[in-house]
Scaffold this motif. Structure first.
Motif, short mmCIF file in Angstrom:
data_model
loop_
_atom_site.label_atom_id
_atom_site.label_comp_id
_atom_site.label_asym_id
_atom_site.label_seq_id
_atom_site.Cartn_x
_atom_site.Cartn_y
_atom_site.Cartn_z
N LYS A 241 0.83 -1.22 0.00
CA LYS A 241 0.00 0.00 0.00
C LYS A 241 0.86 1.27 0.00
N GLY A 242 2.00 1.19 -0.67
CA GLY A 242 2.84 2.36 -0.82
C GLY A 242 3.73 2.69 0.36
N GLY A 243 3.80 1.81 1.37
CA GLY A 243 4.64 2.08 2.53
C GLY A 243 5.23 0.81 3.09
N SER A 244 6.21 0.96 3.99
CA SER A 244 6.82 -0.21 4.63
C SER A 244 6.06 -0.56 5.91
N LEU A 245 6.11 -1.82 6.26
CA LEU A 245 5.41 -2.31 7.45
C LEU A 245 6.13 -3.53 7.98
N PHE A 246 5.76 -3.92 9.20
CA PHE A 246 6.32 -5.12 9.80
C PHE A 246 5.29 -6.24 9.78
N LEU A 247 5.79 -7.47 9.60
CA LEU A 247 4.96 -8.67 9.66
C LEU A 247 5.41 -9.54 10.83
N ARG A 248 4.48 -10.20 11.45
CA ARG A 248 4.72 -11.12 12.54
C ARG A 248 5.33 -10.40 13.76
N LYS A 249 5.58 -11.13 14.79
CA LYS A 249 6.08 -10.59 16.05
C LYS A 249 7.58 -10.31 15.94
N PRO A 250 8.15 -9.57 16.87
CA PRO A 250 9.62 -9.44 16.92
C PRO A 250 10.26 -10.79 17.27
N PHE A 251 11.41 -11.06 16.72
CA PHE A 251 12.13 -12.30 16.97
C PHE A 251 13.38 -12.01 17.80
N PHE A 252 13.76 -12.96 18.65
CA PHE A 252 14.94 -12.79 19.48
C PHE A 252 16.23 -13.07 18.71
N THR A 253 16.16 -13.94 17.69
CA THR A 253 17.36 -14.29 16.94
C THR A 253 17.15 -14.04 15.45
N ALA A 254 18.24 -13.75 14.76
CA ALA A 254 18.18 -13.55 13.31
C ALA A 254 17.77 -14.83 12.60
N ASP A 255 18.23 -15.98 13.12
CA ASP A 255 17.89 -17.26 12.49
C ASP A 255 16.39 -17.50 12.48
N ASP A 256 15.73 -17.23 13.62
CA ASP A 256 14.28 -17.44 13.69
C ASP A 256 13.55 -16.51 12.73
N ALA A 257 14.00 -15.26 12.66
CA ALA A 257 13.37 -14.31 11.75
C ALA A 257 13.57 -14.72 10.29
N GLU A 258 14.78 -15.14 9.96
CA GLU A 258 15.07 -15.56 8.59
C GLU A 258 14.27 -16.80 8.20
N HIS A 259 14.12 -17.73 9.14
CA HIS A 259 13.35 -18.95 8.86
C HIS A 259 11.91 -18.60 8.49
N THR A 260 11.30 -17.72 9.27
CA THR A 260 9.91 -17.33 8.99
C THR A 260 9.83 -16.51 7.70
N ALA A 261 10.80 -15.63 7.47
CA ALA A 261 10.81 -14.82 6.24
C ALA A 261 10.90 -15.71 5.01
N GLN A 262 11.73 -16.74 5.07
CA GLN A 262 11.87 -17.65 3.92
C GLN A 262 10.58 -18.42 3.66
N GLN A 263 9.85 -18.76 4.72
CA GLN A 263 8.56 -19.42 4.54
C GLN A 263 7.60 -18.50 3.77
#
Length: 508
Positions: A241-263
């Motif tokens: 919608k023309g802007g940046s936003l966050f998805l899902r909750k904050p993650f404690f580790t980069a690995d967990d965030a990357e795993h969900t992002a790749q899904q």
């Protein structure tokens, strides 16, 4: 030394996520492990994720309760390079109940060296205590479950009764996962022949959803806590919608965030048949990518179509185990109408206090053993409708005595004496609502209307390997430990552990 529970046999299984830390809390609030075991009237205790090593057990058995008076303890630790001190299972049994133990039951070093299974023979039955790999390690999990089934079939072929307990890392039924955490199969929703309202809606908005998901990246962010501290976390960012936003909750580790992002990226950019999203994730991405959010009717249709796991193979394995061996899921058999009874929650986001969890921990028994089982009443925090969602939440929180942890890194607050006492109920087949400080899992239990005849523990090599705490120290180790003792006044240190604590460390 505690007394046995009479003419009954009470078997308890519990993923403790670091036994030395959990045991420290138990000793603080209940004086000793033996008193805690006696108050629960436990005869056999099976632990998962003990997270220790044979050398720790040999050097300091007391910090793990390995030498508790009146008990035999058996251990299978991870021996893999780089993962020592992770995983690990242990079985505690009152003396005179165990014939033998085997912490390398699969005769496959890739599996046995991971410290995920220990089998003890109790004469009347064999007890298999397991900590199955997570679905993230799908290849290892498939191999482990195949070997486990082969072992169970071996015992059944030899006319042995079997009890399988532990954390299987499988949510078998839809009811075993909080409703919005259940997953839906995206290709099914995108199939033009799917005439449901929710499928038609998803198909209309999907181009906008995929456009957003193609922009997904992981960003490191600083988050202010309620106490004005800055905590480093990771967020999934996207553009819509023309802007940046966050998805899902904050993650404690980069690995967990990357795993969900790749899904999420895979869902948008590939045609892989096994593409799934949890219902809450699907609701969020449709809402943020479009101006057409899902309705209550859409949610109901998603719930009807949902399954519990991204990995349908594990559910099928469970189905075959129950049907073909056969084995009985003791909790479901005695409490078929219980709603929202989970055994594990994400404590980093306080999900236990909202009861958004999963049932991953099981007691499965062959029919002859089940015929000896006795049900009992589930803890319900004084809620009369014991099978209700309200009763499940009350049990989780000791009727509100346990409070959510503040998001400032300080961990879970200590509870009152009444809160710690709430875990104790008469032995039954069901769940034991252990305090949240002790683990992100609660314990599960089965009560059998029988006793075990006294047996002698065999001195076979396999059994001895499961008891490193009984190993005689070498003369070098003896003098090294003596030198250590002269350098410190702390005669029983808490082991440092490879895991991050689930709550604030206990005070000295």
């Amino acid at each position: 030394m505690g007394e046995r529970s009479g003419k009954m046999l009470h078997v308890v299984s519990w993923n403790v996520t670091s036994w030395s830390q959990t045991l420290t809390y138990i000793r603080r609030h209940h004086e000793s492990l033996d008193k805690w075991l006696s108050q629960h009237q436990i005869d056999i205790l099976c632990l998962q994720e003990v997270k220790t090593t044979p050398s720790k057990l040999e050097k300091d058995p007391t910090s793990h309760g390995a030498n508790t008076d009146g008990w035999d303890t058996f251990w299978a630790c991870s021996k893999k390079k780089g993962s020592k001190g992770f995983n690990g299972v242990a079985t505690f049994a009152r003396k005179g109940m165990t014939i033998s133990a085997d912490g390398e039951p699969f005769k496959d070093s890739e599996l046995d060296d991971d410290g995920r299974c220990i089998i003890t023979d109790h004469g009347m039955f064999v007890l298999i205590n397991v900590y199955a790999p997570t679905s993230r390690r799908s290849e290892l999990k498939s191999r482990f479950l195949t070997a486990l089934r082969t072992k169970i079939d071996f015992y059944r072929t030899n006319n042995r009764e079997v009890m399988l307990v532990g954390d299987l890392n499988i949510a078998h039924r839809a009811q075993d996962v909080f409703s919005k955490h259940r997953v839906v199969h995206i290709p099914t929703l995108l199939n033009p022949e799917n005439a449901t309202d929710v499928a038609q809606h998803i198909q209309r908005v999907w181009p906008l959803v995929t456009e957003m998901l193609r922009t997904v990246v992981v960003k490191k962010v600083d988050i202010k806590t309620s106490s004005n501290r800055t905590v480093e976390k990771y967020r999934i960012s996207a553009v819509a919608k023309g802007g940046s936003l966050f998805l899902r909750k904050p993650f404690f580790t980069a690995d967990d965030a990357e795993h969900t992002a790749q899904q999420l990226i895979q869902v948008a950019t590939t045609d892989v048949p096994e593409r799934h999203l949890s219902i809450d994730t699907l609701i969020e991405i449709v809402t943020k990518a479009t101006d057409s959010p899902l309705t209550a009717q859409h949610l109901q249709e998603l719930l009807e179509a949902a399954q519990t796991s991204y990995n349908s193979e594990t559910i099928q394995w469970f189905d075959r185990l129950v049907a073909e061996v056969p084995m009985v899921d003791a909790f479901v058999a005695f409490h078929p109408n219980a709603v929202d009874r989970f055994t594990c929650w994400d404590q980093s986001t306080n999900r236990r206090y909202e009861n958004e969890g999963s049932r991953l921990d099981y007691t499965l028994v062959t029919p002859v053993l089940f015929s000896l089982a006795e049900g009992g009443v589930l803890a319900a925090g004084n809620i009369p409708e014991v099978n209700s969602s309200k009763a499940a939440l009350a049990a989780n929180t000791a009727h509100g005595l346990w409070k959510p942890a503040p998001f400032d890194g300080s961990g879970i607050s200590d509870g009152t004496a009444e809160a710690y006492q709430a875990q104790f109920h008469p032995p039954h087949t069901g769940m034991i609502y252990t305090p949240p400080q002790y683990s992100d899992h609660i314990a599960v239990s089965i009560l059998l209307k029988t006793t075990l005849p006294h047996v002698d523990l065999e001195s076979k090599a396999a059994t001895k390997r499961c008891q490193p705490h009984l190993t005689q120290p070498s003369i070098t180790t003896f003098f090294a430990n003596a030198k250590k003792r002269t350098r410190t006044n702390d005669s029983s240190p808490i082991d440092s552990d490879s895991s991050q604590p689930l709550s604030s460390p206990p005070p000295p």
